[in-house]
Design a protein around this motif. Structure first.
Motif, PDB file in Angstrom:
ATOM      1  N   SER A 145       0.719  -1.326   0.433  1.00  0.00           N
ATOM      2  CA  SER A 145      -0.168   0.009   0.045  1.00  0.00           C
ATOM      3  C   SER A 145       0.798   1.487  -0.228  1.00  0.00           C
ATOM      4  O   SER A 145      -0.009   2.688   0.184  1.00  0.00           O
ATOM      5  CB  SER A 145      -0.951   0.044   0.754  1.00  0.00           C
ATOM      6  OG  SER A 145      -0.333  -0.079   2.678  1.00  0.00           O
ATOM      7  N   GLU A 146       2.197   1.601   0.122  1.00  0.00           N
ATOM      8  CA  GLU A 146       3.019   2.752  -0.070  1.00  0.00           C
ATOM      9  C   GLU A 146       3.548   2.393  -1.811  1.00  0.00           C
ATOM     10  O   GLU A 146       4.192   2.008  -2.421  1.00  0.00           O
ATOM     11  CB  GLU A 146       4.597   2.400   1.366  1.00  0.00           C
ATOM     12  CG  GLU A 146       3.288   2.190   2.809  1.00  0.00           C
ATOM     13  CD  GLU A 146       4.873   1.350   3.586  1.00  0.00           C
ATOM     14  OE1 GLU A 146       4.771   1.047   3.697  1.00  0.00           O
ATOM     15  OE2 GLU A 146       4.037   1.975   5.068  1.00  0.00           O
ATOM     16  N   VAL A 147       4.456   3.688  -0.851  1.00  0.00           N
ATOM     17  CA  VAL A 147       5.137   4.238  -2.778  1.00  0.00           C
ATOM     18  C   VAL A 147       6.723   4.964  -2.185  1.00  0.00           C
ATOM     19  O   VAL A 147       6.293   5.360  -0.850  1.00  0.00           O
ATOM     20  CB  VAL A 147       4.541   5.282  -3.632  1.00  0.00           C
ATOM     21  CG1 VAL A 147       3.986   5.866  -2.934  1.00  0.00           C
ATOM     22  CG2 VAL A 147       5.566   5.865  -4.592  1.00  0.00           C
ATOM     23  N   ALA A 148       7.500   4.228  -2.773  1.00  0.00           N
ATOM     24  CA  ALA A 148       8.612   4.957  -2.373  1.00  0.00           C
ATOM     25  C   ALA A 148       9.748   5.330  -3.502  1.00  0.00           C
ATOM     26  O   ALA A 148       9.739   4.966  -3.720  1.00  0.00           O
ATOM     27  CB  ALA A 148       9.084   4.114  -1.039  1.00  0.00           C
ATOM     28  N   TRP A 149      10.570   6.483  -2.341  1.00  0.00           N
ATOM     29  CA  TRP A 149      11.841   6.742  -3.964  1.00  0.00           C
ATOM     30  C   TRP A 149      12.986   7.731  -3.303  1.00  0.00           C
ATOM     31  O   TRP A 149      12.623   8.013  -2.598  1.00  0.00           O
ATOM     32  CB  TRP A 149      10.717   8.034  -4.753  1.00  0.00           C
ATOM     33  CG  TRP A 149      10.429   9.389  -4.005  1.00  0.00           C
ATOM     34  CD1 TRP A 149      11.021  10.157  -3.938  1.00  0.00           C
ATOM     35  CD2 TRP A 149       8.945   9.314  -3.051  1.00  0.00           C
ATOM     36  NE1 TRP A 149      10.176  11.613  -2.874  1.00  0.00           N
ATOM     37  CE2 TRP A 149       8.845  10.836  -3.283  1.00  0.00           C
ATOM     38  CE3 TRP A 149       7.146   8.972  -3.658  1.00  0.00           C
ATOM     39  CZ2 TRP A 149       7.116  11.609  -2.290  1.00  0.00           C
ATOM     40  CZ3 TRP A 149       6.258   9.474  -3.453  1.00  0.00           C
ATOM     41  CH2 TRP A 149       6.942  10.828  -1.788  1.00  0.00           C
ATOM     42  N   VAL A 150      13.595   7.595  -4.089  1.00  0.00           N
ATOM     43  CA  VAL A 150      14.873   8.476  -3.680  1.00  0.00           C
ATOM     44  C   VAL A 150      14.917   9.934  -4.887  1.00  0.00           C
ATOM     45  O   VAL A 150      14.559   9.797  -6.028  1.00  0.00           O
ATOM     46  CB  VAL A 150      15.652   7.644  -3.862  1.00  0.00           C
ATOM     47  CG1 VAL A 150      17.410   8.960  -3.664  1.00  0.00           C
ATOM     48  CG2 VAL A 150      15.336   6.839  -3.373  1.00  0.00           C
ATOM     49  N   ALA A 151      14.818  10.722  -4.008  1.00  0.00           N
ATOM     50  CA  ALA A 151      15.348  12.014  -5.277  1.00  0.00           C
ATOM     51  C   ALA A 151      17.147  12.360  -5.176  1.00  0.00           C
ATOM     52  O   ALA A 151      16.989  12.845  -3.730  1.00  0.00           O
ATOM     53  CB  ALA A 151      14.722  13.542  -4.428  1.00  0.00           C
ATOM     54  N   GLY A 152      17.270  12.136  -6.269  1.00  0.00           N
ATOM     55  CA  GLY A 152      18.663  12.486  -6.327  1.00  0.00           C
ATOM     56  C   GLY A 152      19.389  14.290  -6.823  1.00  0.00           C
ATOM     57  O   GLY A 152      18.223  14.901  -7.290  1.00  0.00           O
ATOM     58  N   SER A 153      20.173  14.831  -6.093  1.00  0.00           N
ATOM     59  CA  SER A 153      20.049  16.155  -6.286  1.00  0.00           C
ATOM     60  C   SER A 153      20.994  15.993  -7.598  1.00  0.00           C
ATOM     61  O   SER A 153      22.300  15.354  -7.258  1.00  0.00           O
ATOM     62  CB  SER A 153      21.111  16.973  -4.847  1.00  0.00           C
ATOM     63  OG  SER A 153      22.284  16.308  -4.567  1.00  0.00           O
ATOM     64  N   ASP A 154      21.373  17.101  -8.353  1.00  0.00           N
ATOM     65  CA  ASP A 154      22.727  17.324  -8.982  1.00  0.00           C
ATOM     66  C   ASP A 154      23.541  18.671  -8.583  1.00  0.00           C
ATOM     67  O   ASP A 154      23.515  19.059  -7.633  1.00  0.00           O
ATOM     68  CB  ASP A 154      21.731  17.321 -10.438  1.00  0.00           C
ATOM     69  CG  ASP A 154      20.737  19.015 -10.114  1.00  0.00           C
ATOM     70  OD1 ASP A 154      21.373  20.017  -9.574  1.00  0.00           O
ATOM     71  OD2 ASP A 154      20.214  19.050 -11.739  1.00  0.00           O
ATOM     72  N   PRO A 155      24.013  18.514  -9.566  1.00  0.00           N
ATOM     73  CA  PRO A 155      25.184  19.716  -9.495  1.00  0.00           C
ATOM     74  C   PRO A 155      25.014  21.234  -9.160  1.00  0.00           C
ATOM     75  O   PRO A 155      25.359  22.161  -8.183  1.00  0.00           O
ATOM     76  CB  PRO A 155      26.255  19.957  -9.964  1.00  0.00           C
ATOM     77  CG  PRO A 155      25.537  18.267 -11.179  1.00  0.00           C
ATOM     78  CD  PRO A 155      24.646  18.479 -10.776  1.00  0.00           C
ATOM     79  N   MET A 156      23.708  21.637  -9.646  1.00  0.00           N
ATOM     80  CA  MET A 156      22.765  22.377  -8.981  1.00  0.00           C
ATOM     81  C   MET A 156      22.235  22.763  -8.296  1.00  0.00           C
ATOM     82  O   MET A 156      20.863  23.789  -8.001  1.00  0.00           O
ATOM     83  CB  MET A 156      22.023  23.107 -10.280  1.00  0.00           C
ATOM     84  CG  MET A 156      23.182  23.356 -11.746  1.00  0.00           C
ATOM     85  SD  MET A 156      24.264  24.728 -11.724  1.00  0.00           S
ATOM     86  CE  MET A 156      22.602  25.926 -11.821  1.00  0.00           C
ATOM     87  N   GLU A 157      22.215  21.523  -7.484  1.00  0.00           N
ATOM     88  CA  GLU A 157      21.376  21.607  -6.123  1.00  0.00           C
ATOM     89  C   GLU A 157      20.101  21.776  -6.314  1.00  0.00           C
ATOM     90  O   GLU A 157      18.510  21.367  -5.243  1.00  0.00           O
ATOM     91  CB  GLU A 157      21.724  22.628  -4.960  1.00  0.00           C
ATOM     92  CG  GLU A 157      23.408  22.184  -4.488  1.00  0.00           C
ATOM     93  CD  GLU A 157      23.111  22.934  -2.917  1.00  0.00           C
ATOM     94  OE1 GLU A 157      22.418  24.138  -2.978  1.00  0.00           O
ATOM     95  OE2 GLU A 157      24.174  23.023  -3.208  1.00  0.00           O
ATOM     96  N   GLU A 158      19.430  20.429  -7.513  1.00  0.00           N
ATOM     97  CA  GLU A 158      17.897  20.674  -7.534  1.00  0.00           C
ATOM     98  C   GLU A 158      17.735  19.368  -7.324  1.00  0.00           C
ATOM     99  O   GLU A 158      18.603  18.328  -7.963  1.00  0.00           O
ATOM    100  CB  GLU A 158      17.654  21.336  -9.836  1.00  0.00           C
ATOM    101  CG  GLU A 158      17.923  21.939  -9.015  1.00  0.00           C
ATOM    102  CD  GLU A 158      17.689  23.319 -10.608  1.00  0.00           C
ATOM    103  OE1 GLU A 158      16.810  22.078 -11.611  1.00  0.00           O
ATOM    104  OE2 GLU A 158      17.253  24.228 -11.145  1.00  0.00           O
ATOM    105  N   LEU A 159      16.848  18.361  -7.320  1.00  0.00           N
ATOM    106  CA  LEU A 159      15.829  17.768  -7.174  1.00  0.00           C
ATOM    107  C   LEU A 159      15.424  16.783  -8.261  1.00  0.00           C
ATOM    108  O   LEU A 159      14.852  17.365  -8.457  1.00  0.00           O
ATOM    109  CB  LEU A 159      15.444  17.260  -5.336  1.00  0.00           C
ATOM    110  CG  LEU A 159      15.968  17.675  -4.175  1.00  0.00           C
ATOM    111  CD1 LEU A 159      15.066  17.672  -3.001  1.00  0.00           C
ATOM    112  CD2 LEU A 159      17.183  15.907  -4.656  1.00  0.00           C
ATOM    113  N   SER A 160      15.325  15.496  -8.449  1.00  0.00           N
ATOM    114  CA  SER A 160      14.798  14.465  -9.375  1.00  0.00           C
ATOM    115  C   SER A 160      14.379  13.719  -9.051  1.00  0.00           C
ATOM    116  O   SER A 160      15.687  13.170  -8.141  1.00  0.00           O
ATOM    117  CB  SER A 160      15.445  15.141 -10.701  1.00  0.00           C
ATOM    118  OG  SER A 160      16.335  14.383 -11.469  1.00  0.00           O
TER     119      SER A 160
END
Length: 369
Positions: A39-54
């Motif tokens: 029943s759950e969703v999980a993710w990893v948001a990685g940061s790039d050199p401009m400190e933005e997440l995706s």
């Protein structure tokens, strides 16, 4: 066929686990699997050199709204945790006053009721955010938070190990390329020199036969061209993977710009031996050049663009020169240029944009190397 002994089975399992640990994507998927149930969703948001997440890894999702989602600074709970550097959670995502609600549509589409996010930190470096969202009503307890923090620590360690493994592989490839370059220099290079010298001697001896002399002269020029091509190939082989990757990436960006706009874009590397940049600095520089090319595409009305790379003492200089309409007299840096300047500034670099007296504009970035 007899069954394999138990020690061999255990060794095989350990080897499989080791390979998974050296693969960033596989390691992150394993970490997420420790958090999410049906029943759950999980993710990893990685940061790039401009400190933005995706979001780079995602499991348990039922739609595509979260896949590769860009997270602005402070956006939602994931962006907030990335900025705060501490675990936080909301037990009613859509009603929480503690977060921005830029992702309410995404959470609602996925049916996520509550969300827990934990920063991924290794040796003081922020690597991203791990998050788990539940589709069930309720509240996160201390045990769930503690478990998520433990998994986040394992995931950060796995990311660090995978990065070290990648660097080790690059070093091995670089050493093999250097060995191959040395072998080619000693064998093919020497052979081409001998051929060129022999043809030159024959040409001198055949001075009485103009036709034969002309054919030998052509052979001599071809041998010289082959020597020049070999020299260029050997120089490329000696480049470190990081240096080679920077040139390849810049050429790809120029090609993508040309494909997008129909405007020719040329890369010129003005150094015989370009400096090697760490991956973190190289990524920031590439992101900055892409922003410069995007500005040319939007505003310059150019017919040609040149990207040049040159080393000047301890600094690497990259310039994007267009032949467009130049800058307005009241030009002010936009958000993109401001973000680029801040990212380069954190690394001791700088950026500026000026009008070219001969027409167009020049974007120049400097970065310590």
């Amino acid at each position: 066929m007899p069954d394999r002994p138990q020690p061999l089975l255990q060794l095989g399992e350990q080897y499989t686990e080791l390979l998974a640990a050296l693969d960033r994507s596989a390691a992150l998927r394993r970490a997420l699997a420790l958090l999410a149930d049906g029943s759950e969703v999980a993710w990893v948001a990685g940061s790039d050199p401009m400190e933005e997440l995706s979001i780079e890894q995602l499991i348990g999702h039922r739609t595509g709204v979260l896949r590769a989602l860009q997270v602005p600074p402070g956006g939602g709970l994931t962006g907030k945790v990335h900025q705060s550097g501490r675990a936080e959670w909301v037990d009613d995502y859509l009603a929480s006053p503690e977060i921005t609600h830029v992702f309410d549509r995404h959470m609602s589409t996925e049916g996520i009721r509550r969300l827990l996010a934990v920063p991924l930190v290794r040796n003081g470096e922020s690597l991203g955010v791990l998050a788990v969202g539940s589709r069930r009503y309720g509240a996160f307890g201390d045990r769930e938070v503690e478990h998520a923090c433990e998994v986040a620590a394992q995931a950060a360690l796995a990311m660090s190990i995978a990065e070290r493994a990648r660097l080790t592989r690059e070093i091995a490839v670089h050493e093999e390329r250097r060995r191959l370059a040395a072998d080619l220099h000693d064998s093919v290079g020497a052979l081409l020199f001998a051929i060129g010298s022999g043809v030159a001697d024959l040409a001198d001896a055949a001075s009485a036969d103009p036709e034969l002399r002309a054919r030998l002269d052509r052979l001599q020029h071809q041998a010289a061209d082959a020597t020049t091509a070999l020299r260029e190939s050997l120089r490329t082989l000696r480049y470190s993977p990081a240096t080679l990757a920077l040139g390849v990436a810049l050429r790809a960006d120029c090609a993508a710009f040309a494909d997008r706009t129909g405007i020719p874009a040329e890369l010129v590397i003005l150094d015989e031996d370009p400096p090697e940049l760490p991956a973190s600095r190289s990524d920031v520089l590439l992101a900055a050049v892409r922003e410069a090319l995007l500005n040319v595409e939007k505003h310059a009305h150019a017919s040609a663009v040149t990207v040049s790379v040159r080393r000047s003492g301890p600094l690497l200089n990259v310039a994007v020169h267009d032949d467009g309409i130049g800058l307005d007299p009241d030009h002010r840096p936009g958000l993109g240029l401001t973000n680029v300047a801040e990212a380069l500034g954190r690394l001791g670099g700088s950026v500026r944009v000026v009008s070219d007296p001969d027409g167009g504009a020049v974007w120049r970035a400097q970065l310590p190397c």
